[in-house]
Design a protein around this motif. Structure first.
Motif, short mmCIF file in Angstrom:
data_model
loop_
_atom_site.label_atom_id
_atom_site.label_comp_id
_atom_site.label_asym_id
_atom_site.label_seq_id
_atom_site.Cartn_x
_atom_site.Cartn_y
_atom_site.Cartn_z
N GLY A 173 -3.12 -97.08 13.17
CA GLY A 173 -2.32 -95.31 12.46
C GLY A 173 -3.13 -93.64 13.14
N PHE A 174 -3.86 -93.63 12.90
CA PHE A 174 -4.71 -92.59 13.05
C PHE A 174 -5.41 -92.66 14.53
CE2 PHE A 174 -6.44 -92.24 8.70
CZ PHE A 174 -6.87 -91.27 8.52
N TRP A 175 -5.62 -93.34 15.58
CA TRP A 175 -5.36 -93.46 16.66
C TRP A 175 -4.37 -92.95 17.46
CZ3 TRP A 175 -4.13 -95.31 20.81
CH2 TRP A 175 -5.08 -95.58 22.07
N VAL A 176 -3.01 -93.51 16.89
CA VAL A 176 -2.19 -93.34 17.63
C VAL A 176 -1.71 -92.05 17.26
CG1 VAL A 176 0.26 -93.82 17.49
CG2 VAL A 176 -0.72 -95.32 17.71
N VAL A 177 -1.89 -91.47 16.66
CA VAL A 177 -2.05 -89.81 16.11
C VAL A 177 -2.84 -88.69 17.02
CG1 VAL A 177 -1.60 -87.93 14.44
CG2 VAL A 177 -0.81 -90.21 13.73
#
Length: 276
Positions: A194-198
């Motif tokens: 999720g952090f990577w996508v954001v």
């Protein structure tokens, strides 16, 4: 393609970037010797977990079976740091290869389990397949191939670990505890992703906000660094689970215990397997 060029910054010691991927952290904003400072520093999480695993298993035999995955995790920390520090194609290759090796080490262990005759053939098959995947994504210049294959390997590991827990552990208390560890590992990977996508999807907005906050507060919004920390935690939990399942199968009743100790920050867990 994930590539966010940076404006300004210090004159790079490593020269012009040649990697096919460049994440959202602005390049050389702190020192000319490290392209992405936070993304490089947070690889210490992989090294931390690798050392924990090696320390806990140093006396176990066979040594390679228990510790190969931790050496692979150590390689992830070194390979990823070299990529983010230099933004060179060689560093990116080291990062990708190390991720494949770490995932393959766990996948090999949980698939072969105690079936020794399949150990070498599966290792060779995994090596050939991953070499082909790496070569393909390198030739086509499509990093997405690497990410899809890596995510698929994690999904297989997750399902296989759950199967082994249900088949080999008789103690209901330990079934609950190990399933909780597997779920925690999965959640760590999911949160990290999720952090990577954001970080990829909202890079422009994140850079504006980071500049507004200034250092060091802006470092908290370097979300690719959080990906490193969370995936390191998830990988460590699954590696410890693979060891526990192996020992439980030898024990015969799955009654060996696992101690999980909180370290700082709370994200870091140490896992100790009681073999008495």
């Amino acid at each position: 393609m994930v590539y966010f060029a940076s404006e300004g910054g210090k004159l790079p010691f490593w020269g012009q970037a040649t990697a096919a991927t460049n994440f959202c952290e602005e390049d050389y904003h702190l020192t000319p010797y490290i392209a992405e400072f936070v993304n490089s520093l947070t690889n210490a999480g992989y090294v931390y977990y690798a050392i924990l695993g090696l320390r806990n298993n140093w006396g176990r035999r066979p040594f390679a079976d228990f510790n190969l995955q931790y050496f692979a995790l150590l390689f992830v920390g070194i390979g990823s740091a070299s990529f983010h520090m230099t933004l060179k194609r060689a560093g990116q290759s080291a990062d990708q290869i190390s991720m494949f090796l770490a995932a393959a080490a766990v996948l090999h262990r949980v698939i072969v389990f105690n079936n020794a005759p399949y150990k070498t053939p599966l290792a060779l098959a995994l090596g050939l397949i991953l070499a082909l995947v790496f070569w393909t994504q390198l030739v086509l210049d499509r990093p997405v191939i690497h990410w899809v294959v890596f995510a698929s390997m994690l999904a297989v590991i997750w399902r296989r670990v759950i199967f082994l827990i249900e088949r080999n552990i008789k103690d209901k208390r330990m079934v609950i505890k190990t399933r909780g560890m597997a779920l925690s590992g999965f959640a760590a990977f999911a949160i990290g992703y999720g952090f990577w996508v954001v970080d990829v999807s909202y890079c422009t907005e994140l850079r504006v906000l980071r500049r507004y906050l200034g250092l060091p507060s802006a470092w908290l919004l370097e979300f690719h660094g959080w990906w490193h920390l969370f995936t390191g935690a998830g990988a460590y939990l699954y590696m410890a689970l693979a060891e526990y399942l192996h020992l439980a199968s030898i024990d015969g009743d799955g009654r060996k215990d696992i101690t999980i100790e909180k370290a700082w920050p709370a994200l870091f867990n140490t896992v100790t397997i009681n073999t008495s």
